[in-house]
Design an enzyme around this catalytic site. Structure first.
Site, mmCIF file in Angstrom:
data_model
loop_
_atom_site.group_PDB
_atom_site.id
_atom_site.type_symbol
_atom_site.label_atom_id
_atom_site.label_comp_id
_atom_site.label_asym_id
_atom_site.label_seq_id
_atom_site.Cartn_x
_atom_site.Cartn_y
_atom_site.Cartn_z
ATOM 1 N N LYS A 7 0.854 -1.190 0.000
ATOM 2 C CA LYS A 7 0.000 0.000 0.000
ATOM 3 C C LYS A 7 0.887 1.237 0.000
ATOM 4 O O LYS A 7 1.718 1.407 0.889
ATOM 5 C CB LYS A 7 -0.912 0.028 1.240
ATOM 6 C CG LYS A 7 -2.021 -1.002 1.173
ATOM 7 C CD LYS A 7 -2.989 -0.851 2.331
ATOM 8 C CE LYS A 7 -3.889 -2.050 2.461
ATOM 9 N NZ LYS A 7 -4.826 -2.234 1.337
ATOM 10 N N MET D 1 4.051 5.184 5.944
ATOM 11 C CA MET D 1 3.863 5.008 4.510
ATOM 12 C C MET D 1 5.214 4.646 3.879
ATOM 13 O O MET D 1 6.172 5.358 4.183
ATOM 14 C CB MET D 1 3.396 6.346 3.942
ATOM 15 C CG MET D 1 2.350 6.280 2.860
ATOM 16 S SD MET D 1 3.048 5.792 1.275
ATOM 17 C CE MET D 1 4.090 7.189 0.861
ATOM 18 N N PRO D 2 5.258 3.635 3.097
ATOM 19 C CA PRO D 2 4.213 2.687 2.744
ATOM 20 C C PRO D 2 4.030 1.576 3.796
ATOM 21 O O PRO D 2 4.749 1.508 4.790
ATOM 22 C CB PRO D 2 4.734 2.103 1.433
ATOM 23 C CG PRO D 2 6.206 2.157 1.555
ATOM 24 C CD PRO D 2 6.493 3.398 2.347
ATOM 25 N N TYR D 3 3.037 0.739 3.507
ATOM 26 C CA TYR D 3 2.713 -0.396 4.367
ATOM 27 C C TYR D 3 2.687 -1.639 3.486
ATOM 28 O O TYR D 3 1.980 -1.653 2.464
ATOM 29 C CB TYR D 3 1.356 -0.170 5.033
ATOM 30 C CG TYR D 3 0.837 -1.357 5.790
ATOM 31 C CD1 TYR D 3 1.261 -1.615 7.088
ATOM 32 C CD2 TYR D 3 -0.085 -2.237 5.215
ATOM 33 C CE1 TYR D 3 0.779 -2.710 7.792
ATOM 34 C CE2 TYR D 3 -0.568 -3.336 5.913
ATOM 35 C CZ TYR D 3 -0.135 -3.563 7.201
ATOM 36 O OH TYR D 3 -0.595 -4.653 7.897
ATOM 37 N N HIS D 41 6.557 0.373 6.847
ATOM 38 C CA HIS D 41 6.149 -0.688 7.772
ATOM 39 C C HIS D 41 5.925 -1.989 7.007
ATOM 40 O O HIS D 41 5.302 -1.981 5.945
ATOM 41 C CB HIS D 41 4.859 -0.289 8.488
ATOM 42 C CG HIS D 41 5.040 0.857 9.431
ATOM 43 N ND1 HIS D 41 5.113 0.699 10.788
ATOM 44 C CD2 HIS D 41 5.213 2.176 9.219
ATOM 45 C CE1 HIS D 41 5.298 1.874 11.372
ATOM 46 N NE2 HIS D 41 5.361 2.799 10.433
#
Lengths: 66, 66, 66, 66, 66, 66
Positions: A7, D1-3, D41
């Protein structure tokens, strides 16, 4: 198997960058875990910058680059 | 850390409402779990009303408000 | 609808804290988006500290509190 | 961000392999998308082999290696 | 492709029930969308009853069956 | 409860197909696990074909049908 979901904020990720993400993640699964690339699935979600919050703020308000 | 994903139907959620969701969820993580807001990420997904089903029906068919 | 997923590291989250997270998130959906609490679902995932990475490190190696 | 969320079957993934996955995915985000590693993350979910299905079969029944 | 994630409360779902879920979801993808079963992945997550909230209550407190 | 997320590539899934997916998955939860359809939620995500990778390739490059 495996399944990887990435994401990121929706900020003009190019087709070439998407290709590199898919290749890079797949290579990692093969190298580290000896997974079969044919069954390795990668899904990229591009999240609108108003819909991602960090440090209690919208990404669109706070960050220029992260 | 932490990471919170909110999924709602896509029905004109305003920018102000998104801000309140991000702030409210982040505050909750700080108050209840003493998390660091700087590392608290919130992602809001707005799902098209034809793509959410409940009670075996599309949300767009059955519900006016839920 | 809505559906909220909270991911935190697995570090002795108490039953009382889980109750407060569920209540707090549900209240937020009602207040900000006028959602029906009866159809608001909250799922808490407690992720082992070796399975969460940030800044290229395992959470279990780098962070004491975040 | 990002994940990034990685889902693999739960088959004795070692701590060293988890470190390599976290480092490899984070490096990829930095190299391809110029993301900040401090806010990248990675969450690894190890799924029981009875809970993953492919080709209409439980992974535990069908596959030795994938 | 496709990828289906089923989240249910962790209440003694049997191996036979998991098989039926995997087969049933895969059949549905083949019948409705003409997907290839060999690339259809199903992941079942069993969520502890204290970690699922609905109507602002823990599932473990409120529901006997849902 | 339960919550089911279906991810497919975004290739003109029709409204009628979405209805059948929602009904089929809900029926399965009722039949196999005796769940209550009124609390069974199904969310369908249609993923752009450039954002799904398998076998180290974008779906849009490699597959005609899967």
């Amino acid at each position: 198997m495996p399944y990887i979901n990435i994401k990121v904020t929706d900020e003009n990720v190019t087709r070439d960058q998407k290709k590199k993400l898919i290749e890079g993640v797949t290579d990692l699964m093969v190298e580290v875990l000896q997974k079969n690339p044919a069954t390795t699935h990668v899904v990229i979600d591009e999240v609108p910058v108003d819909n991602w919050g960090v440090n209690s703020k919208m990404y669109s308000e706070k960050f220029k680059k992260s």
